[in-house]
Design an enzyme around this catalytic site. Structure first.
Site, PDB file in Angstrom:
ATOM      1  N   ALA A  67       0.871  -1.182   0.000  1.00 18.30           N
ATOM      2  CA  ALA A  67       0.000   0.000   0.000  1.00 18.30           C
ATOM      3  C   ALA A  67       0.903   1.225   0.000  1.00 18.30           C
ATOM      4  CB  ALA A  67      -0.876  -0.024   1.241  1.00 18.30           C
ATOM      5  N   GLY A 106       0.533  -5.186   0.650  1.00 20.20           N
ATOM      6  CA  GLY A 106      -0.577  -5.134  -0.290  1.00 20.20           C
ATOM      7  C   GLY A 106      -0.197  -5.665  -1.661  1.00 20.20           C
ATOM      8  N   GLU A 109      -0.626  -9.280  -1.304  1.00 19.87           N
ATOM      9  CA  GLU A 109      -2.081  -9.522  -1.204  1.00 19.87           C
ATOM     10  C   GLU A 109      -2.731  -9.431  -2.586  1.00 19.87           C
ATOM     11  OE1 GLU A 109      -2.381  -6.591   2.020  1.00 19.87           O
ATOM     12  OE2 GLU A 109      -3.567  -8.097   3.072  1.00 19.87           O
ATOM     13  N   GLU A 129       4.027  -5.857   6.999  1.00 25.52           N
ATOM     14  CA  GLU A 129       3.202  -4.874   7.708  1.00 25.52           C
ATOM     15  C   GLU A 129       3.518  -4.820   9.194  1.00 25.52           C
ATOM     16  OE1 GLU A 129       2.154  -6.744   5.274  1.00 25.52           O
ATOM     17  OE2 GLU A 129       0.574  -5.791   4.114  1.00 25.52           O
TER      18      GLU A 129
END
Ligand code: 3HC
Length: 677
Positions: A67, A106, A109, A129
């Site tokens: 992210a 992310g 993911e 994370e």
């Protein structure tokens, strides 16, 4: 897509395979416009009857690295990430992620909602994370256990270390390894071959593996995770995956993610992520300044510091000449280096032949003249100005033109050292922290006359040897030790007033520090900086030193130690404190833990404010980096200056005033505005 949207996602077609390409330098983070681009192009590819399979790949140095952390805490913009991921996973055509560089957070993911993953062997895949005080908040904790099993998912999420692609293949996270230079083509071929198989949504796969692995991880890492919230939240989510249907697990993950995101620990850890990168930037210097070559390094002094400093360079294949005054000291120093490397080799960190090749890079000498061909010379002798000036005066005559002359001093005036040479522009401080081969901090001390390229080269050299380098100005103790001083002074005063060493230390350990002021003193040596006159007793410390209580090395310091260096409270130290208390006419009273915080930690913030005012640190976040990497300040509290903002600068200033401290003008200013640094 709106007109202002950067063109960070594009689509090409190779026959019946659509290739969606992300290009958002430097690390292809999932910024709002990337999410928007993914949504637009996936929708288009899914609607196109001519497209039978989809490849997702990235341009530039890496696959999606996560992210966009700089968007956190800001008002949401662009499509919701989970909604985009759910759309990709639900695609009726097989979707293949083509991974190079790093697929992180992310990014992984996103790869996990793709139905298949192809990666080059040099790629790394992970969910880091936890290192930002977070958890994979876009299904990572729910999809990983379905792909790699509970144990691997729990390990990956709670430790955050990335997995190399070949291992990821063994784990089932990667379906096929591609050629290092043919990823795009290999991924298209792989996708074409999957058309007959169709999609394989991860959410429909079964969680497998033994949930007991989670408790085992907790037990194994209890010490490492002391005080941290995120590792436990990650594990709670993986555990939830073992018992909840997918969508409920996802909701649980979202709730835990939001808790962490709103909390102070993640804010602190994200602050440090950017602070560490910011520290490398030198205000006012062009980014592309030409650096000096550092191909050969000279070290003066083969003691603990000199040897430790040298190990950093050897590990990067840089030859070192090390100079000592006596053969015996030289032999002893090299013996310690070898012993350290052998111990690392025994733990599997190095191969025995690597140890030999590193040791082979050393040229030992008893003559400073041997340093004549070195590009960087680091002096690491004991802290004595006259000795240092004499060495630098000699180096001035010996070192080749353009060589960088650095002192590893931890307190002394670098300008005065530089003035003993005819080339002060080449002189600066490079202050390593003990053990120098382990501790990540390097304070680079910029003298008044240090040349810009010398400073920039020292900073770049620090990075090259794996340090986090921070620029400090010349002042007693620079950034770290200067802030340590008021803490140590106040800790001693607290003993006189009624606190015990164990009480003061406990407050610091509970705060999250690896040890308290007295434990640190005992470890480093109570006698460091002592005047060495046993008849001159002016402080509790002088009294300890006069009795030979020099710390752990003597099995006696502020604590008593047994043969295994286990500490216990010392009745003798209690007597010494009592004698002093009576002599000083101080009345013993109950000291609260809060008072210890206010008198030992708040003064550090005050000193930090002075350092900033005087321009001895470039920015508050540099001070935080110094304390995190040099002294073990808990990263979840973000360093002393960040913590001051959490604690409240107004509260800190008021308490300091109450205890009779002179409050730094900058701290007063921040307090009045109720602002952080
Ligand atoms: N968001 C925003 N900026 C990022 C970023 C990210 N995820 N990752 C890196 N950057 C920025 C850095 O701040 C730096 O900016 P600067 O040049 O202005 O200082 C620049 O990109 C280059 O970064 P590095 O200097 O770190 O480059 P390296 O090549 O050394 O390392 C990397 C690359 C391994 C990708 C490293 O940057 C990294 O580890 N990044 C963080 C990865 C991460 O934590 N991802 C998870 C994010 S949280 C998440 O995904 C939540 C999700 O689950 C919902």
């Amino acid at each position: 897509m709106s007109d202002e949207t950067p063109n960070s996602v594009t689509m090409q077609k190779d026959g019946e395979v659509a290739v969606i390409i992300v290009n958002n330098p430097p690390v292809n983070a999932l910024s709002w416009h990337v999410r928007e681009g993914l949504k637009t192009h996936f929708e288009a590819a899914l609607a196109d009857d001519g497209v039978k399979a989809i490849v997702l790949r990235c341009d530039g140095a890496t696959f999606i690295a996560g992210a966009d952390i700089s968007e956190f805490g800001k008002p949401p913009r662009g499509p919701d990430f989970n909604a985009v991921l759910n759309m990709i996973e639900a695609a009726a055509k097989p979707v293949v992620a083509a991974i190079h560089g790093t697929a992180l957070g992310g990014g992984l993911e996103t790869a996990l909602v793709c139905h298949y993953r192809v990666a080059v062997p040099s790629a790394k895949l992970g969910v880091p994370e936890v290192k930002l005080g977070l958890l994979p908040g876009a299904g990572g904790t729910q999809r990983l256990p379905r792909v790699v099993g509970v144990e691997a998912a729990a390990t990956m999420t709670s430790l955050g270390d990335p997995v190399p692609a070949p291992k990821a293949k063994e784990m089932g996270l990667v379906d096929e390894l591609a050629g290092e230079d043919s990823l795009a083509a290999d991924a298209i071929a792989f996708a074409r071959a999957r058309i007959a198989d169709g999609p394989r949504p991860t959410r429909e796969r079964e969680v497998f593996g033994d949930v007991a692995a989670i408790e085992q991880l907790k037990a194994k890492n209890a010490k490492r995770w002391r005080g941290f919230e995120a590792p436990y939240a990650n594990l709670a989510c993986v555990e939830a995956a073992t018992r909840l249907p997918f969508d409920e697990g996802l909701a649980f993950e979202r709730q835990e993610f939001m808790k962490l995101m709103m909390g102070s620990q993640s804010a602190a850890q994200r602050h440090i992520f950017f602070a560490e990168r910011q520290a490398a930037k030198i205000d006012g210097l062009p980014k592309d300044i030409k650096l000096r070559d550092v191909k050969k390094v000279g070290i003066i002094g083969a003691g603990t510091m000199g040897g430790g400093i040298m190990m950093n360079f050897l590990q990067k294949g840089i030859p070192c000449t090390i100079v000592e005054m006596q053969q015996e000291a030289l032999d002893r120093g090299l013996g310690v280096v070898r012993k350290n490397y052998d111990a690392s080799a025994a733990k599997g960190r190095f191969k025995p032949e690597q140890v030999e090749s590193m040791m082979g890079l050393i040229t030992p000498s008893l003559e400073l003249e041997a340093l004549a061909d070195c590009d960087l010379i680091i002096e690491a002798v004991y802290e004595n100005m006259d000795v240092k000036k004499e060495i630098f005066g000699k180096l001035d005559k010996i070192a080749k033109p353009g060589a960088i002359l650095a002192s590893n001093t931890s307190y002394l005036d670098v300008n005065e050292i530089a003035a003993s040479t005819s080339r002060p522009g080449d002189v600066l401080g490079m202050h390593f922290f003990s053990p120098a081969n382990v501790m990540k901090l390097l304070e680079v001390v910029r003298g008044d006359k240090t040349a810009d390229d010398v400073l920039a080269t020292a900073m770049a050299t620090g990075k090259k040897i794996g340090k986090v380098a921070v620029v400090a100005g010349v002042c007693h103790g620079f950034i770290g030790n200067r802030m340590l001083a008021p803490r140590q002074i106040e800790a001693q005063k607290l003993l006189l007033e009624g606190a015990t060493p164990a009480q003061v230390d406990k407050v610091h350990v509970d705060f999250g520090m690896p040890m308290g002021p007295f434990q640190m003193s005992d470890l480093a040596g109570v006698d460091i900086g002592w005047h060495r006159d046993p008849n001159r007793i002016e402080s509790i410390r002088d009294a300890l030193c006069a009795e030979g209580r020099w710390g752990q090395k003597k099995q006696a310091g502020f604590y008593d130690y047994d043969d295994k260096r286990n500490p216990s409270e010392s009745p003798r130290v209690a007597e010494i404190i009592e004698e002093f208390r009576q002599k000083a006419g101080v009345e013993k009273r109950e000291i609260s833990d809060q008072e210890i915080v206010e008198r030992t930690l708040y003064p550090m913030v005050n000193e930090g404010a002075l350092i900033l005012e005087e321009g001895k640190a470039q920015r508050a976040s540099d001070i935080d980096v110094v304390w995190i990497y040099g002294y073990g300040w808990p990263v979840y509290r973000g360093g002393p200056m960040f913590w001051a903002g959490l604690e409240g600068t107004d509260k800190i200033a008021a308490a300091l005033e109450k205890h009779g401290f002179e409050v730094a003008p900058l701290l007063k200013e921040k307090a009045a505005a109720k602002a952080g640094f």
